[in-house]
Design an enzyme around this catalytic site. Structure first.
Site, PDB file in Angstrom:
ATOM      1  CG  HIS A   1      -2.109   0.881   1.071  1.00 31.57           C
ATOM      2  ND1 HIS A   1      -2.070   2.226   1.252  1.00 31.57           N
ATOM      3  CD2 HIS A   1      -3.366   0.575   0.694  1.00 31.57           C
ATOM      4  CE1 HIS A   1      -3.276   2.722   1.017  1.00 31.57           C
ATOM      5  NE2 HIS A   1      -4.083   1.744   0.663  1.00 31.57           N
TER       6      HIS A   1
ATOM      7  CG  ASP B   1      -8.338  -4.739  -2.581  1.00 31.89           C
ATOM      8  OD1 ASP B   1      -9.547  -4.631  -2.308  1.00 31.89           O
ATOM      9  OD2 ASP B   1      -7.690  -3.875  -3.174  1.00 31.89           O
TER      10      ASP B   1
HETATM   11  N1  ACO Z   1       3.927  -7.915  -4.040  1.00 34.40           N
HETATM   12  C1  ACO Z   1       5.273  -7.936  -4.255  1.00 34.40           C
HETATM   13  N2  ACO Z   1       6.027  -6.830  -4.300  1.00 34.40           N
HETATM   14  C2  ACO Z   1       5.443  -5.651  -4.141  1.00 34.40           C
HETATM   15  C3  ACO Z   1       4.069  -5.546  -3.900  1.00 34.40           C
HETATM   16  C4  ACO Z   1       3.296  -6.736  -3.855  1.00 34.40           C
HETATM   17  N3  ACO Z   1       1.981  -6.708  -3.665  1.00 34.40           N
HETATM   18  N4  ACO Z   1       3.729  -4.234  -3.753  1.00 34.40           N
HETATM   19  C5  ACO Z   1       4.869  -3.543  -3.914  1.00 34.40           C
HETATM   20  N5  ACO Z   1       5.898  -4.400  -4.148  1.00 34.40           N
HETATM   21  C6  ACO Z   1       7.289  -4.038  -4.372  1.00 34.40           C
HETATM   22  C7  ACO Z   1       7.477  -3.539  -5.800  1.00 34.40           C
HETATM   23  O1  ACO Z   1       7.733  -4.594  -6.700  1.00 34.40           O
HETATM   24  C8  ACO Z   1       8.628  -2.593  -5.634  1.00 34.40           C
HETATM   25  O2  ACO Z   1       9.804  -3.357  -5.571  1.00 34.40           O
HETATM   26  P1  ACO Z   1      11.168  -2.815  -6.257  1.00 34.40           P
HETATM   27  O3  ACO Z   1      11.468  -1.528  -5.529  1.00 34.40           O
HETATM   28  O4  ACO Z   1      12.120  -3.918  -6.012  1.00 34.40           O
HETATM   29  O5  ACO Z   1      10.837  -2.599  -7.699  1.00 34.40           O
HETATM   30  C9  ACO Z   1       8.405  -1.982  -4.241  1.00 34.40           C
HETATM   31  O6  ACO Z   1       7.600  -2.924  -3.532  1.00 34.40           O
HETATM   32  C10 ACO Z   1       7.691  -0.654  -4.291  1.00 34.40           C
HETATM   33  O7  ACO Z   1       6.552  -0.768  -5.146  1.00 34.40           O
HETATM   34  P2  ACO Z   1       5.746   0.492  -5.708  1.00 34.40           P
HETATM   35  O8  ACO Z   1       4.820   0.039  -6.775  1.00 34.40           O
HETATM   36  O9  ACO Z   1       6.694   1.601  -6.026  1.00 34.40           O
HETATM   37  O10 ACO Z   1       4.981   0.917  -4.398  1.00 34.40           O
HETATM   38  P3  ACO Z   1       3.663   1.744  -4.366  1.00 34.40           P
HETATM   39  O11 ACO Z   1       3.601   2.424  -3.065  1.00 34.40           O
HETATM   40  O12 ACO Z   1       3.523   2.576  -5.579  1.00 34.40           O
HETATM   41  O13 ACO Z   1       2.613   0.535  -4.457  1.00 34.40           O
HETATM   42  C11 ACO Z   1       0.618  -0.629  -4.691  1.00 34.40           C
HETATM   43  C12 ACO Z   1       1.376   0.483  -3.945  1.00 34.40           C
HETATM   44  C13 ACO Z   1       0.370  -0.170  -6.141  1.00 34.40           C
HETATM   45  C14 ACO Z   1      -0.700  -0.841  -3.997  1.00 34.40           C
HETATM   46  C15 ACO Z   1       1.472  -1.938  -4.709  1.00 34.40           C
HETATM   47  O14 ACO Z   1       1.763  -2.347  -3.392  1.00 34.40           O
HETATM   48  C16 ACO Z   1       0.777  -3.064  -5.470  1.00 34.40           C
HETATM   49  O15 ACO Z   1       0.877  -3.138  -6.704  1.00 34.40           O
HETATM   50  N6  ACO Z   1       0.078  -3.984  -4.736  1.00 34.40           N
HETATM   51  C17 ACO Z   1      -0.676  -5.048  -5.380  1.00 34.40           C
HETATM   52  C18 ACO Z   1      -2.013  -4.519  -5.854  1.00 34.40           C
HETATM   53  C19 ACO Z   1      -2.945  -4.238  -4.693  1.00 34.40           C
HETATM   54  O16 ACO Z   1      -3.108  -5.060  -3.803  1.00 34.40           O
HETATM   55  N7  ACO Z   1      -3.590  -3.064  -4.769  1.00 34.40           N
HETATM   56  C20 ACO Z   1      -4.616  -2.676  -3.793  1.00 34.40           C
HETATM   57  C21 ACO Z   1      -4.156  -1.495  -3.007  1.00 34.40           C
HETATM   58  S1  ACO Z   1      -5.422  -1.052  -1.841  1.00 34.40           S
HETATM   59  C22 ACO Z   1      -6.590  -0.260  -2.784  1.00 34.40           C
HETATM   60  O17 ACO Z   1      -6.337   0.369  -3.778  1.00 34.40           O
HETATM   61  C23 ACO Z   1      -7.957  -0.441  -2.383  1.00 34.40           C
END
Ligand code: ACO
Length: 384
Positions: A265, A319
């Site tokens: 998140h 989620d």
């Molecule tokens: N699984 C594995 N790795 C992850 C995950 C995950 N769910 N989420 C983030 N990471 C990792 C990324 O791969 C990245 O790694 P890196 O730096 O080695 O490339 C690092 O964590 C940072 O990721 P970002 O995308 O920059 O973080 P951000 O804060 O933008 O992400 C997000 C937030 C988009 C929600 C992300 O955690 C994600 O894609 N999660 C999965 C989708 C999800 O569950 N979304 C629901 C969010 S709640 C809502 O909207 C209701």
């Protein structure tokens, strides 16, 4: 390269950018806390109803008994759809994605409003409440029509959550299912300046009408990184199929740099408090229905992911269990995002109205890094 006078900081993803002061929602992402208008999400999930929480979000304080009765009645009376809108929904391809149907139908609602763009705050709230009231009717009607069944009319004596289940499933839900649906809607009603709320705020800042504002939010919520994650998380659990296969899935997904849906998140760097409540509800619901395998598989994925992601700030979000709760309530998977949207209209409205009290057009900038002053080449002189 473009020369800039001052060093420009680009906030990719608008990370840590504040767009307004707000009294609606406070998230402490380090301490796992979420408050709507100062009330903890745990208190609201335990004691409030979706109708009361919506009133709180939009008007800023808990209603008195008579205010709540009037508000509940008003929403219940707004739930029915114009015949022409039902005919429009009937005309959509039955293969349509329900989120596209909701987005299109909400946009179309504005066509039946003689004064869609009235800018009085009370009119704007009234329009938003009509949209919020009708959204479950739209979602349930489309689901029944695509399955060759007649839509069920809304019933004013039922709560908003119970009426949605009644219109979807075709019979009055039990009190327990209605309660779980109600809590799930409270948990999804608001979440500060997330992508879809920002989208609504941008549209509101242009002084556009409520139909356009909420249509923007629905379009933004749709993506798999936002509202779509609940559907994707349940699909993962169904694909994994058994707790014994969870670890293998997590190891492979992380090795392939895939994201575990329902994890991570932008704001929470620890447990999402909504996850804690939904996991408990999911466990109770699974036990009550005698369908525990899905829940156990989700728990095994969660435990494995937490082990393999240990040391990172990636924890389960709302989620990770919402899909299981919705699935166990009998809601089809492709309705999960529309159900999220139905609930979030409350928060979108609250933010749009708050922003409009001190409106300033939202117009950020992009740092130009392309070429300039190129000589225009006539088409006959261009190399193929
Ligand atoms: N699984 C594995 N790795 C992850 C995950 C995950 N769910 N989420 C983030 N990471 C990792 C990324 O791969 C990245 O790694 P890196 O730096 O080695 O490339 C690092 O964590 C940072 O990721 P970002 O995308 O920059 O973080 P951000 O804060 O933008 O992400 C997000 C937030 C988009 C929600 C992300 O955690 C994600 O894609 N999660 C999965 C989708 C999800 O569950 N979304 C629901 C969010 S709640 C809502 O909207 C209701």
């Amino acid at each position: 390269m473009c020369a800039v006078k001052d060093p420009v900081v680009i906030h990719k993803g608008l990370d840590n950018v504040y767009v307004k002061e707000s009294k609606i929602c406070f998230i402490d992402g380090e301490a796992s806390k979420l408050f709507y208008r100062g009330y903890s999400i745990e208190a609201l999930a335990s004691h409030s109803t979706f109708e009361e929480t919506t009133y709180l979000l939009i008007y800023g304080s808990l209603p008195t008994r008579s205010q709540l009765e009037d508000f509940t009645k008003r929403i219940s009376l707004y739930r029915s759809l114009e015949t022409s809108l039902l005919q429009l929904i009937h005309s959509f391809p039955i293969t349509s994605d329900p989120m596209d149907v909701l987005r299109t139908a909400v946009s179309a609602l504005g066509l039946y409003d003689p004064q869609p763009a009235s800018d009085r705050i009370e009119d704007r709230i009234d329009k938003a409440l009509r949209i919020m009231a009708k959204a479950p009717t739209i979602v349930a009607a489309f689901d029944r029509l695509r399955n060759g069944r007649e839509p069920m009319p809304p019933r004013t004596e039922l709560s908003h959550a119970a009426d949605f289940l009644q219109m979807l499933i075709g019979k009055t839900p039990g009190d327990y299912d209605a309660h779980i649906m109600d809590v799930a809607m409270i948990l999804h009603a608001e979440h500060e300046m997330n992508a879809s709320t920002f989208s609504c705020t941008v549209t509101a800042s242009t002084l556009a009408d409520m139909y356009s504002i909420i249509t923007s939010g629905i379009g933004t919520l749709r993506g798999p990184l936002h509202g779509g994650a609940n559907e994707a998380a349940l699909k993962t659990v169904l694909d994994v199929g058994d707790p014994s296969k969870a670890d293998e899935y997590v190891v492979r997904a992380l090795a392939e740099k895939k994201r575990i849906m329902g994890f991570g998140h932008r704001v929470y760097k620890t447990w999402d408090p909504r996850y804690v409540i939904l996991k408990k509800l999911g466990a109770e619901l699974a036990a009550q229905k005698g369908e525990t395998k899905l829940f156990e598989t989700a728990t095994a994925i969660e435990e494995s992911a937490l082990r393999h992601l240990a040391g990172s700030p990636i924890f389960p979000n709302v989620d990770s269990y919402s899909g299981i709760v919705f699935h166990t309530l009998g809601i089809p998977t492709d309705l999960f995002i529309p159900v999220f949207a139905m609930s979030r209209i409350a928060g979108w409205t609250a933010h749009a109205i708050e922003y409009l009290q001190a409106n300033r057009l939202i117009r950020p900038k992009a740092l130009y890094v392309g070429q300039k002053e190129l000589p225009y080449v006539p088409i006959d002189s261009r190399q193929e």
